[in-house]
Scaffold this motif. Structure first.
Motif, PDB file in Angstrom:
ATOM      1  N   UNK A 156       0.861  -1.192   0.000  1.00 26.41           N
ATOM      2  CA  UNK A 156       0.000   0.000   0.000  1.00 26.41           C
ATOM      3  C   UNK A 156       0.887   1.227   0.000  1.00 26.41           C
ATOM      4  N   UNK A 157       0.298   2.367  -0.209  1.00 25.93           N
ATOM      5  CA  UNK A 157       1.070   3.612  -0.256  1.00 25.93           C
ATOM      6  C   UNK A 157       1.804   3.829   1.072  1.00 25.93           C
ATOM      7  N   UNK A 158       3.019   4.337   0.955  1.00 24.38           N
ATOM      8  CA  UNK A 158       3.762   4.696   2.163  1.00 24.38           C
ATOM      9  C   UNK A 158       3.043   5.856   2.846  1.00 24.38           C
ATOM     10  N   UNK A 159       2.808   5.733   4.143  1.00 25.87           N
ATOM     11  CA  UNK A 159       2.055   6.722   4.906  1.00 25.87           C
ATOM     12  C   UNK A 159       2.918   7.292   6.010  1.00 25.87           C
ATOM     13  N   UNK A 197      -4.841  10.446  -4.709  1.00 27.91           N
ATOM     14  CA  UNK A 197      -3.671  10.639  -5.566  1.00 27.91           C
ATOM     15  C   UNK A 197      -2.869   9.340  -5.583  1.00 27.91           C
ATOM     16  N   UNK A 198      -2.087   9.097  -6.651  1.00 31.90           N
ATOM     17  CA  UNK A 198      -1.151   7.954  -6.636  1.00 31.90           C
ATOM     18  C   UNK A 198      -0.139   8.135  -5.511  1.00 31.90           C
ATOM     19  N   UNK A 199       0.444   7.046  -5.112  1.00 28.07           N
ATOM     20  CA  UNK A 199       1.346   7.054  -3.964  1.00 28.07           C
ATOM     21  C   UNK A 199       2.517   8.007  -4.191  1.00 28.07           C
ATOM     22  N   UNK A 200       2.556   9.157  -3.506  1.00 30.44           N
ATOM     23  CA  UNK A 200       3.629  10.134  -3.772  1.00 30.44           C
ATOM     24  C   UNK A 200       4.951   9.775  -3.100  1.00 30.44           C
ATOM     25  N   UNK A 201       4.902   8.961  -2.069  1.00 29.26           N
ATOM     26  CA  UNK A 201       6.112   8.645  -1.305  1.00 29.26           C
ATOM     27  C   UNK A 201       6.516   7.177  -1.442  1.00 29.26           C
ATOM     28  N   UNK A 202       6.038   6.513  -2.486  1.00 29.15           N
ATOM     29  CA  UNK A 202       6.400   5.119  -2.677  1.00 29.15           C
ATOM     30  C   UNK A 202       5.422   4.178  -1.978  1.00 29.15           C
ATOM     31  N   UNK A 203       5.899   2.973  -1.707  1.00 29.20           N
ATOM     32  CA  UNK A 203       5.027   1.938  -1.175  1.00 29.20           C
ATOM     33  C   UNK A 203       5.663   1.263   0.038  1.00 29.20           C
TER      34      UNK A 203
END
Length: 574
Positions: free
Chosen positions: A48-51, A120-126
């Motif tokens: 999942x997107x890096x949070x 938005x698409x994952x801006x900081x990677x996964x």
């Protein structure tokens, strides 16, 4: 005297040939380790997107029911897909406020309209689940979401290298010899495998991975010694599950399947050169030495003259006395030497077949076109099913082990079926079984996980049966003079099918069941095409083009026009 008769004199299949089969078992075991390596090498774990880190001031009162702090944090930042799962590729611009909690209120803009927050698409990677794989090329270079096509393309690049290598290796082995090119295959695989494991970018990995198999495939599959030889492939498939389970990092895994090429290089010391190839090059003395060595190991009597002749080429082998005075080529090897000279002259002046010869006459053209469709379907469905090991309710290692284990009864089924039902019905039936099991899987609901797994394993078994039958059936359809050429063409088309199979999995972005429909549909088309081929069970193998055309109902007058095209019997021996 034909070369095949000379082989019968020295022992057509004995300890000498069994030793060679054992020495060449290693490359046959290594083939599936490389061909199916993307199952582990390019595996895509849950992600999942890096949070940002969850704030420390989230209290237990913020977590309703049994929902953990981490689940709440993901729920606030990730939208859900239509199937109810959290998105792997999108995140909310601002954290979504959750009912009965204060989570997300800090970042929520009150000026935004009510409804689903923007994503938005994952801006900081996964972030990846590392429980099953510590590292894959997908996690190394983020080959997920918009980049998942590049991940699938690695298999296509590899098979493209196999496709090009089939042509290049075939030409080079005819020019420089099988043994020498086997050495090149081992060395190139070893070097390129090591470089691939050290890749620092996706482009570097893709290029070196393509070159890894550039000169490899025909080493083990230029001819197939029936069902027994293909068992080595199955051993490699099962071994891959074990190696993948023990080694979870893709770089070390790639090294583990590449380093066995080193002992393979050493084993070439005992692998003989093809005697037929030596004769085509006019190297009669060397061919004579190898044939005498073959006769001695197979227990055939060798005369004194033969030993003196061999002593000039191989002094270490001049210790065995003659055992029989029966007049034969082996008891009078000077006659063997003369026969080899005649065969060498015939081999050098004989017509060299080309792919065009497969389409010059009606029946051969019909057989070639049908075999091309069958081989495309066999490879496309086999690799499509083999490389797709997800969604079966088991982990990838258990699935791979099951997929490998089911190949053994499949080969037994082929052995029995081709002897009783015939080649054509076995080929069509195994392809139809593949198509039917894939089709039924589409009708099975996701709640019936065990049924879906059983159908997937059955489909893999049928596809392996189709693969094993294809080698046997195709080799019996072509005349001796064109057998290797025909096998080369059909295998070439098959590799094209194998290279496209991984890309077909990307069709799930258009419609989720579309990849399975494609695999099953192509298998069904190949099954129908196989029924158009003639049966070869209990029929003498054709030796010339004329033999093939005699069996045809097409244009009877064409047979009389083939007299000039009839060529002496030739069967390439590896």
């Amino acid at each position: 005297m034909a070369f095949e008769e000379l082989l019968d004199q020295v022992g057509g299949f004995g300890p000498f040939q069994l030793r060679n089969v054992a020495l060449l078992a290693l490359p046959r075991v290594l083939l599936p380790l490389h061909f199916l390596l993307p199952i582990f090498l390019a595996a895509v774990p849950a992600h999942h997107c890096a949070l940002p880190s969850a704030p420390a001031n989230i209290s237990h009162q913020d977590a309703p029911g049994n929902i953990s702090h981490q689940d709440m944090w993901l729920e606030a930042h990730l939208p859900r897909e239509p199937d109810g799962t959290l998105s792997s590729c999108l995140r909310f611009v601002h954290a979504r406020p959750l009912p009965n909690t204060t989570l997300g209120e800090e970042g929520h803009s009150h000026g935004e309209p009510e409804g689903e927050p923007p994503t938005v698409p994952c801006p900081q990677g996964w972030e990846y689940d590392r429980s099953e794989f510590s590292s894959t090329i997908a996690t190394e270079w983020d080959l997920v979401c918009e980049q998942k096509g590049l991940n699938r393309a690695t298999s296509t690049f590899f098979f493209a290298g196999v496709l090009v290598g089939a042509v290049a290796f075939g030409y080079l082995s005819d020019r420089f010899g099988r043994r020498r090119l086997l050495l090149v295959a081992y060395v190139s695989t070893l070097v390129m495998g090591l470089v691939s494991a050290a890749s620092v970018s996706y482009v570097m990995f893709a290029v070196t991975r393509t070159l890894t198999e550039l000169e490899w495939l025909d080493v083990g599959h230029r001819t197939v010694a029936g069902v027994l030889s293909s068992t080595f492939w199955t051993v490699g498939v099962i071994l891959l599950a074990l190696v993948g389970y023990l080694i979870r990092d893709w770089r070390w895994l790639l090294l583990a399947v590449t380093l066995p090429c080193a002992p393979g290089i050493l084993s070439l010391w005992w692998v003989p050169e093809s005697a037929r190839w030596l004769l085509t090059q006019g190297r009669v003395e060397e061919a004579h030495v190898y044939l005498l060595r073959c006769a001695r190991i197979n227990g055939q009597p060798v005369g004194d003259n033969g030993l003196s002749q061999e002593r000039r080429g191989d002094p270490e082998r001049a210790m065995c006395p003659a055992e029989d005075t029966k007049p034969s080529l082996m008891s009078q090897p000077h006659l063997l030497y003369q026969a080899l000279n005649k065969v060498a002259i015939g081999e050098r002046v004989a017509h060299k077949p080309s792919y065009l010869d497969l389409f010059r006459t009606p029946r051969l053209r019909h057989i070639s076109l049908c075999c091309m469709v069958v081989w495309f379907g066999v490879n496309f469905s086999y690799y499509g099913l083999s490389l797709n090991v997800s969604g079966l309710g088991l982990n990838v290692y258990q699935t791979q082990l099951l997929f490998g284990a089911v190949e053994l009864p499949s080969k037994l089924l082929v052995y029995l079926s081709v002897r009783h039902a015939g080649r054509r019905l076995t080929q069509a039936g195994s392809l139809l079984g593949t198509a039917v099991t894939v089709g039924i899987r589409l009708l099975v609901s996701s709640e019936m996980g065990s049924w879906s797994t059983a159908l997937a394993v059955m489909g893999k078994g049928f596809s392996e049966a189709a693969f094993t039958t294809a080698y046997l059936f195709t080799s019996e359809l072509y005349p001796t003079v064109l057998r290797q050429t025909g096998m080369g063409l059909t295998a070439l088309v098959g590799r094209l099918g194998g290279s496209l199979a991984p890309l077909a999995a990307l069709l799930d972005g258009v419609w989720l069941p579309l990849p399975k429909l494609t695999y099953g549909g192509i298998a069904l088309l190949a099954a129908c095409t196989a029924l158009l081929l003639p049966e070869t069970r209990q029929i003498q193998l054709p030796e010339t083009i004329q033999d093939v055309e005699r069996r045809s109902s097409f244009l009877p007058s064409a047979v009389s026009n083939l007299q000039e095209e009839e060529m002496p019997m030739k069967q390439v021996q590896n």
